[in-house]
Design a protein around this motif. Structure first.
Motif, PDB file in Angstrom:
ATOM      1  N   CYS A 147       0.833  -1.213   0.000  1.00  0.00           N
ATOM      2  CA  CYS A 147       0.000   0.000   0.000  1.00  0.00           C
ATOM      3  C   CYS A 147       0.860   1.253   0.000  1.00  0.00           C
ATOM      4  CB  CYS A 147      -0.926   0.006   1.209  1.00  0.00           C
ATOM      5  SG  CYS A 147      -2.254  -1.226   1.150  1.00  0.00           S
ATOM      6  N   ALA A 148       1.915   1.250   0.810  1.00  0.00           N
ATOM      7  CA  ALA A 148       2.817   2.407   0.872  1.00  0.00           C
ATOM      8  C   ALA A 148       3.493   2.647  -0.468  1.00  0.00           C
ATOM      9  CB  ALA A 148       3.860   2.193   1.964  1.00  0.00           C
ATOM     10  N   VAL A 205       0.981   4.089  -3.051  1.00  0.00           N
ATOM     11  CA  VAL A 205       0.718   5.523  -2.887  1.00  0.00           C
ATOM     12  C   VAL A 205       1.879   6.343  -3.430  1.00  0.00           C
ATOM     13  CG1 VAL A 205       0.426   7.358  -1.179  1.00  0.00           C
ATOM     14  CG2 VAL A 205      -0.856   5.226  -0.942  1.00  0.00           C
ATOM     15  N   ALA A 246       4.811  10.461   1.680  1.00  0.00           N
ATOM     16  CA  ALA A 246       3.567   9.694   1.652  1.00  0.00           C
ATOM     17  C   ALA A 246       3.825   8.219   1.936  1.00  0.00           C
ATOM     18  CB  ALA A 246       2.886   9.863   0.298  1.00  0.00           C
ATOM     19  N   THR A 247       4.897   7.696   1.374  1.00  0.00           N
ATOM     20  CA  THR A 247       5.238   6.288   1.586  1.00  0.00           C
ATOM     21  C   THR A 247       5.537   6.006   3.058  1.00  0.00           C
ATOM     22  OG1 THR A 247       6.102   6.096  -0.661  1.00  0.00           O
ATOM     23  CG2 THR A 247       6.817   4.440   0.916  1.00  0.00           C
ATOM     24  N   VAL A 261       2.039   6.182   5.108  1.00  0.00           N
ATOM     25  CA  VAL A 261       1.038   5.124   4.965  1.00  0.00           C
ATOM     26  C   VAL A 261       1.154   4.059   6.059  1.00  0.00           C
ATOM     27  CG1 VAL A 261       0.280   3.206   3.496  1.00  0.00           C
ATOM     28  CG2 VAL A 261       0.596   5.483   2.520  1.00  0.00           C
ATOM     29  N   LEU A 284      -1.772   3.053   8.652  1.00  0.00           N
ATOM     30  CA  LEU A 284      -2.344   1.702   8.671  1.00  0.00           C
ATOM     31  C   LEU A 284      -2.081   0.962   9.980  1.00  0.00           C
ATOM     32  CD1 LEU A 284      -1.678   0.428   5.030  1.00  0.00           C
ATOM     33  CD2 LEU A 284      -3.802   1.284   6.037  1.00  0.00           C
TER      34      LEU A 284
END
Length: 257
Positions: free
Chosen positions: A43-44, A47, A64-65, A68, A72
């Motif tokens: 997910c990271a 994004v 952003a990475t 995430v 989460l």
């Protein structure tokens, strides 16, 4: 399935209901912990990739990475890292240090540790994304898997809980070495193979070394916490995970660009 629910229900903020809290479920859950790391890391990386596709710079994608996994996990691992830093930094006896760690506020040691750890993660991811999304994505995903694998190894029988209650007591000592070691070897080999398929044979070796270094750093911190606190707590698990994440990212970047 009880083990998978336990892994995702305790190690992520995903809407997974944990149906069993007994030792058997805890053992299975911590063996499945790297799978939770794979989902978080993927997910990271996704994004970060989306932002790069939208023509953002590598710095924004890196921030952003790094954000995430915090989102989460509801920041639990970062909170644990900060609490352990305050506990260790206090230089007080185990009972007093554990009391400091249980307080809701964060002290100066915790703040400084969070700042430098997150800066380090973002700096590494920025450099890797500047080279290519594939390098950054591989490092972010493998680091997340390695962090949860470190938790699997932390649950071996020789590591006692520092308190009689809490998540640390639930999972401490739940995973026999005869199960933890094959899982560690299998996960490391799989991650190295995936990295090698995407980036070449050299990357396979590089990421395997990064995972080994990360697990080693996590175990050094764990050993120190056991000496200082008399065992592990949920906060120690969080600190172990963040230490493994940061070390894996740093070693992944060294000599890779």
């Amino acid at each position: 399935m009880d083990g998978i629910r336990f892994a995702f229900g305790t190690l992520t903020a995903l809407p997974v209901r944990v149906t069993r809290w007994d030792r058997e479920a805890a053992r299975a859950g911590m063996l499945w912990a790297p799978l939770a790391g794979l989902v978080i890391g993927a997910c990271a990386a996704a994004v970060g990739g989306i932002l790069l596709l939208l023509d953002s710079g590598p710095l924004l994608a890196a921030v952003a990475t790094a954000a995430v996994p915090a989102a989460l996990t509801r920041g639990l691992h970062l909170d644990g890292l900060a609490d352990v830093a305050d506990g260790l930094g206090s230089a007080k006896p185990a009972e007093d240090a554990l009391r400091i760690m249980k307080q809701s506020d964060i002290g100066p040691f915790g703040v400084l540790t969070l700042v430098f750890v997150l800066l380090g993660q973002v700096a590494v991811l920025t450099e890797l994304y500047a080279a290519s999304w594939t390098r950054g994505a591989a490092a972010a995903t493998i680091a997340a898997v390695t962090a949860r694998l470190a938790l699997t190894l932390t649950c071996r029988p020789t590591v006692p809980p520092a308190r009689p209650d809490g998540l640390g007591a639930t999972v401490a000592g739940a995973v026999p070495v005869r199960l933890a070691v094959p899982v560690a070897l299998t996960v490391t080999a799989a991650c190295a193979a995936i990295a090698g398929a995407g980036l070449g044979p050299g990357a396979a070796v590089h990421h395997a070394l990064a995972m080994a270094a990360a697990l080693g750093a996590a175990q050094l911190l764990l050993a120190h916490c056991v000496r200082r606190f008399g065992g592990v707590t949920g906060d120690v698990f969080g600190a172990v995970a963040e230490t493994a994440t940061t070390t894996a990212l740093i070693v992944s970047a060294l000599g890779a660009l």
